[in-house]
Design a protein around this motif. Structure first.
Motif, mmCIF file in Angstrom:
data_model
loop_
_atom_site.group_PDB
_atom_site.id
_atom_site.type_symbol
_atom_site.label_atom_id
_atom_site.label_comp_id
_atom_site.label_asym_id
_atom_site.label_seq_id
_atom_site.Cartn_x
_atom_site.Cartn_y
_atom_site.Cartn_z
ATOM 1 N N UNK A 1 3.206 -0.968 -9.763
ATOM 2 C CA UNK A 1 2.969 -0.573 -10.523
ATOM 3 C C UNK A 1 3.883 -0.143 -11.121
ATOM 4 N N UNK A 2 3.778 0.263 -13.311
ATOM 5 C CA UNK A 2 4.266 0.501 -13.692
ATOM 6 C C UNK A 2 3.920 2.405 -14.067
ATOM 7 N N UNK A 3 5.178 2.624 -13.659
ATOM 8 C CA UNK A 3 4.781 4.101 -14.112
ATOM 9 C C UNK A 3 4.148 4.947 -15.892
ATOM 10 N N UNK A 4 2.906 5.495 -15.605
ATOM 11 C CA UNK A 4 2.245 5.849 -17.084
ATOM 12 C C UNK A 4 2.590 6.963 -17.633
ATOM 13 N N UNK A 5 4.334 7.875 -16.928
ATOM 14 C CA UNK A 5 4.570 8.542 -17.896
ATOM 15 C C UNK A 5 6.112 8.278 -18.577
ATOM 16 N N UNK A 6 5.941 7.263 -17.645
ATOM 17 C CA UNK A 6 8.321 7.035 -18.202
ATOM 18 C C UNK A 6 8.274 5.678 -17.248
ATOM 19 N N UNK A 7 8.634 5.104 -18.364
ATOM 20 C CA UNK A 7 8.155 3.007 -18.386
ATOM 21 C C UNK A 7 10.034 2.671 -17.336
ATOM 22 N N UNK B 1 -0.279 6.574 -1.467
ATOM 23 C CA UNK B 1 0.085 5.470 -0.878
ATOM 24 C C UNK B 1 1.297 4.304 -1.856
ATOM 25 N N UNK B 2 1.957 5.214 -2.965
ATOM 26 C CA UNK B 2 2.928 4.719 -3.376
ATOM 27 C C UNK B 2 4.088 5.728 -3.601
ATOM 28 N N UNK B 3 5.567 5.214 -4.112
ATOM 29 C CA UNK B 3 6.424 5.985 -3.890
ATOM 30 C C UNK B 3 7.278 5.437 -5.523
ATOM 31 N N UNK B 4 8.430 5.920 -6.472
ATOM 32 C CA UNK B 4 9.229 4.978 -6.748
ATOM 33 C C UNK B 4 10.413 3.893 -6.403
ATOM 34 N N UNK B 5 10.094 3.240 -6.891
ATOM 35 C CA UNK B 5 10.860 2.140 -5.896
ATOM 36 C C UNK B 5 12.706 2.735 -5.101
ATOM 37 N N UNK B 6 13.468 2.920 -6.358
ATOM 38 C CA UNK B 6 14.179 3.780 -6.436
ATOM 39 C C UNK B 6 14.727 4.451 -5.536
ATOM 40 N N UNK B 7 13.247 5.407 -4.976
ATOM 41 C CA UNK B 7 12.771 6.236 -4.293
ATOM 42 C C UNK B 7 13.123 5.913 -3.082
ATOM 43 N N UNK C 1 6.667 -0.076 4.401
ATOM 44 C CA UNK C 1 5.121 -0.025 4.655
ATOM 45 C C UNK C 1 4.894 1.730 5.226
ATOM 46 N N UNK C 2 5.862 1.964 6.707
ATOM 47 C CA UNK C 2 5.413 3.060 7.003
ATOM 48 C C UNK C 2 5.808 4.568 6.117
ATOM 49 N N UNK C 3 6.853 4.415 5.409
ATOM 50 C CA UNK C 3 6.893 5.345 4.417
ATOM 51 C C UNK C 3 6.052 5.411 3.554
ATOM 52 N N UNK C 4 5.439 3.909 3.005
ATOM 53 C CA UNK C 4 4.223 4.167 1.841
ATOM 54 C C UNK C 4 2.720 4.502 2.405
ATOM 55 N N UNK C 5 2.832 4.015 3.398
ATOM 56 C CA UNK C 5 1.084 4.843 3.923
ATOM 57 C C UNK C 5 1.098 6.829 4.319
ATOM 58 N N UNK C 6 2.679 6.637 4.538
ATOM 59 C CA UNK C 6 2.324 8.535 4.166
ATOM 60 C C UNK C 6 2.887 9.194 3.564
#
Length: 154
Positions: free
Chosen positions: A93-99, A59-65, A50-55
């Motif tokens: 949320x799926x990426x709109x540019x990279x499935x 408020x989102x990040x690729x799951x692997x990263x 949550x701390x990584x996402x809120x910053x």
């Protein structure tokens, strides 16, 4: 007056010094996470996510990263993410540019809880880290930043 031994050359001194660093970190982390768990019901990995996402932007990040930054295996991260999805703190949320890419994103409820937990975490850290260390805090932060940089795999 005899000068103190240089911790870089005395084996016992450097091992003792490093043990104190670890013990200090563990005691402080236990206290921080105990208070966060009591206030928000968040386990350490959930709080970290949550701390990584809120910053993060939007408020989102690729799951692997996010898994990599949180030092979780893909399986371990999936379990944490599933728990956070189940309590409506994040969504996928799926990426709109990279499935091939899926983002972990805070929900509205997740953003509210993350902001509250961030404020509480900062208040707790001010009390349990800044107060005991005083002006040494910036020195410690800079030293940890140097260690992270020097010892991170590239």
């Amino acid at each position: 007056m005899t000068p103190e031994p240089d911790p870089c050359t005395n084996d016992d001194e450097i091992i003792t010094w490093w043990g104190l660093v670890i013990e200090g970190y563990l005691a402080t982390q236990d206290k921080l996470m105990g208070e966060i768990a009591a206030r928000f019901g968040l386990a350490p990995a959930s709080f970290d996510i949550l701390m990584r996402l809120v910053r993060s932007p939007e408020h989102r990040m690729p799951m692997t990263r996010l898994a990599g930054e949180a030092a979780l295996s893909s399986g371990g991260f999936t379990k944490v993410a599933d728990r956070l999805v189940a309590v409506d703190l994040i969504c996928r949320v799926p990426s709109p540019t990279d499935r091939r890419v899926t983002f972990a994103a805070l929900t509205d409820h997740g953003l509210d809880i993350a902001q509250q937990a961030r404020a509480a975490g900062a208040e707790i850290l001010r009390r349990i880290v800044l107060t005991p260390l005083g002006p040494d805090t910036a020195t410690l932060a800079n030293a940890m930043r140097k260690l992270r940089t020097a010892n991170t795999k590239n």
